[in-house]
Write a protein that holds these residues in place. Sequence first.
Motif, PDB file in Angstrom:
ATOM      1  N   THR A 198      -3.593  15.277   9.744  1.00 38.52           N
ATOM      2  CA  THR A 198      -2.336  15.935   9.390  1.00 38.52           C
ATOM      3  C   THR A 198      -2.278  16.360   7.921  1.00 38.52           C
ATOM      4  OG1 THR A 198      -1.228  13.853   8.861  1.00 38.52           O
ATOM      5  CG2 THR A 198      -1.111  14.609  11.148  1.00 38.52           C
ATOM      6  N   GLY A 199      -3.301  16.018   7.129  1.00 35.27           N
ATOM      7  CA  GLY A 199      -3.288  16.366   5.711  1.00 35.27           C
ATOM      8  C   GLY A 199      -3.294  17.867   5.497  1.00 35.27           C
ATOM      9  N   ALA A 231      -4.240  10.388   1.898  1.00 35.41           N
ATOM     10  CA  ALA A 231      -3.294  11.277   1.228  1.00 35.41           C
ATOM     11  C   ALA A 231      -2.672  12.228   2.253  1.00 35.41           C
ATOM     12  CB  ALA A 231      -3.988  12.077   0.129  1.00 35.41           C
ATOM     13  N   ALA A 232      -1.458  12.662   1.966  1.00 35.42           N
ATOM     14  CA  ALA A 232      -0.778  13.607   2.851  1.00 35.42           C
ATOM     15  C   ALA A 232      -1.141  15.039   2.513  1.00 35.42           C
ATOM     16  CB  ALA A 232       0.729  13.428   2.757  1.00 35.42           C
ATOM     17  N   MET A 274       0.844  -1.194   0.000  1.00 35.74           N
ATOM     18  CA  MET A 274       0.000   0.000   0.000  1.00 35.74           C
ATOM     19  C   MET A 274       0.879   1.244   0.000  1.00 35.74           C
ATOM     20  SD  MET A 274      -2.998   1.135   2.712  1.00 35.74           S
ATOM     21  CE  MET A 274      -4.050  -0.205   2.179  1.00 35.74           C
ATOM     22  N   THR A 275       0.456   2.268  -0.761  1.00 37.26           N
ATOM     23  CA  THR A 275       1.224   3.496  -0.849  1.00 37.26           C
ATOM     24  C   THR A 275       1.292   4.183   0.514  1.00 37.26           C
ATOM     25  OG1 THR A 275       0.468   3.791  -3.109  1.00 37.26           O
ATOM     26  CG2 THR A 275       1.427   5.687  -2.054  1.00 37.26           C
ATOM     27  N   ASN A 276       2.454   4.691   0.868  1.00 28.35           N
ATOM     28  CA  ASN A 276       2.658   5.410   2.115  1.00 28.35           C
ATOM     29  C   ASN A 276       1.872   6.709   2.114  1.00 28.35           C
ATOM     30  OD1 ASN A 276       3.581   6.786   4.349  1.00 28.35           O
ATOM     31  ND2 ASN A 276       5.758   6.451   3.903  1.00 28.35           N
ATOM     32  N   ARG A 277       0.945   6.864   3.072  1.00 26.82           N
ATOM     33  CA  ARG A 277       0.117   8.062   3.160  1.00 26.82           C
ATOM     34  C   ARG A 277       0.964   9.323   3.182  1.00 26.82           C
ATOM     35  NH1 ARG A 277      -4.208  10.979   5.235  1.00 26.82           N
ATOM     36  NH2 ARG A 277      -3.566  12.586   6.693  1.00 26.82           N
ATOM     37  N   LYS A 278       2.080   9.281   3.891  1.00 27.35           N
ATOM     38  CA  LYS A 278       2.897  10.473   4.056  1.00 27.35           C
ATOM     39  C   LYS A 278       3.582  10.903   2.766  1.00 27.35           C
ATOM     40  CE  LYS A 278       1.979  10.851   8.426  1.00 27.35           C
ATOM     41  NZ  LYS A 278       1.087  11.939   8.883  1.00 27.35           N
ATOM     42  N   ARG A 279       3.506  10.102   1.734  1.00 29.56           N
ATOM     43  CA  ARG A 279       4.212  10.416   0.486  1.00 29.56           C
ATOM     44  C   ARG A 279       3.264  10.524  -0.687  1.00 29.56           C
ATOM     45  NH1 ARG A 279       7.964  12.771   2.273  1.00 29.56           N
ATOM     46  NH2 ARG A 279       8.862  12.780   0.189  1.00 29.56           N
ATOM     47  N   THR A 280       1.993  10.895  -0.453  1.00 30.69           N
ATOM     48  CA  THR A 280       1.023  10.980  -1.544  1.00 30.69           C
ATOM     49  C   THR A 280       0.349  12.344  -1.553  1.00 30.69           C
ATOM     50  OG1 THR A 280      -0.674   9.990  -0.115  1.00 30.69           O
ATOM     51  CG2 THR A 280       0.531   8.512  -1.569  1.00 30.69           C
ATOM     52  N   LEU A 289       6.651  21.730   2.560  1.00 33.29           N
ATOM     53  CA  LEU A 289       5.947  21.714   3.846  1.00 33.29           C
ATOM     54  C   LEU A 289       5.683  20.279   4.298  1.00 33.29           C
ATOM     55  CD1 LEU A 289       3.419  24.622   3.209  1.00 33.29           C
ATOM     56  CD2 LEU A 289       5.328  24.651   4.840  1.00 33.29           C
ATOM     57  N   LEU A 290       5.263  19.417   3.363  1.00 33.06           N
ATOM     58  CA  LEU A 290       5.002  18.027   3.705  1.00 33.06           C
ATOM     59  C   LEU A 290       6.284  17.288   4.084  1.00 33.06           C
ATOM     60  CD1 LEU A 290       2.365  17.087   0.983  1.00 33.06           C
ATOM     61  CD2 LEU A 290       1.964  17.390   3.435  1.00 33.06           C
TER      62      LEU A 290
END
Length: 291
Positions: free
Chosen positions: A109-110, A79-80, A1-7, A238-239
């Motif tokens: 945190t998005g 998503a981030a 699964m795609t890393n939330r912090k990198r999308t 920022l992310l």
Amino acid sequence: MTNRKRTVVSVQSHVAYGHVGNASAVFPLQRLGFEVWPVHTCQLSCRIGYPDVRGEAFTAEHVGDIVDGLAAAGHLGRAAGLVSGYLGRAEIGGAILRAVKALHAGDGTGIYLCDPVMGDDDAHGQGRLYAAADIPDFMRAHLVPQADVIAPNRFELHLLTGLPVTTVAEAVTAARAALRLGPRLVVGTSMPLPDRGEIGCLAVTEEAAWLVRTPRLSPPAPIHGTGDAFAALLLGCLLNGESPPQALSHAMSALYAVIDLTLSLGEIEPQLVAAQDLLPTPPHLFVPEAV
């Protein structure tokens, strides 16, 4: 699964040839290490201004279907970040609002960055509106209050607040007024500076304000899509955990490097691929100063 912090989700216009909208925003985010899910509000052969432009602007229903499909599958909630740019029509804003709601319904945190694309200054420094007439009110009443960050240019900051923006001090005052609409960070581009050989970019929070100055580059013709690239770079920085002044410095320095390289190659479209190694690591960092 795609890393939330990198999308990141990017809702913007798109062109096959050239670099505006998603064609300008997606690649910088990818070079900063993000998986990007683009949602196109239109798809054209090239930007307006070239001859024989073909394609179509998508309906609000079409854009809404894409957004709702991403939300229903749970993608938006993990998503981030989300960035929106040129809308074309205010009805599309409803889909963006739903996307923001789904983004913020995640772990909290998005970050939603709204680039309130409405108009710009002409060659004589006079503001001109090129968005639909109902877009400014929609931005002010709906999208800006839901944004974590907004990135208006000088004219757009004036449109949002009704305040004069002819000096850095006035820009800080107007940005603080824009903060009262809802966002926690206002980044103003194309800020007026006393030295006409420089151009400024301003980041303002409730507690502080910072200015980054760069030399003013003078292309023989306008280079389009730089604002879209800047908004993407700013969100990515920022992310990646950079503070507002650090993100401002990084995004402005990277954009300056792109424009400088584009001019050196004699091109009129931003040379993002040629400049790709300059995006995460600009060759020169312009230092933010407290104002």
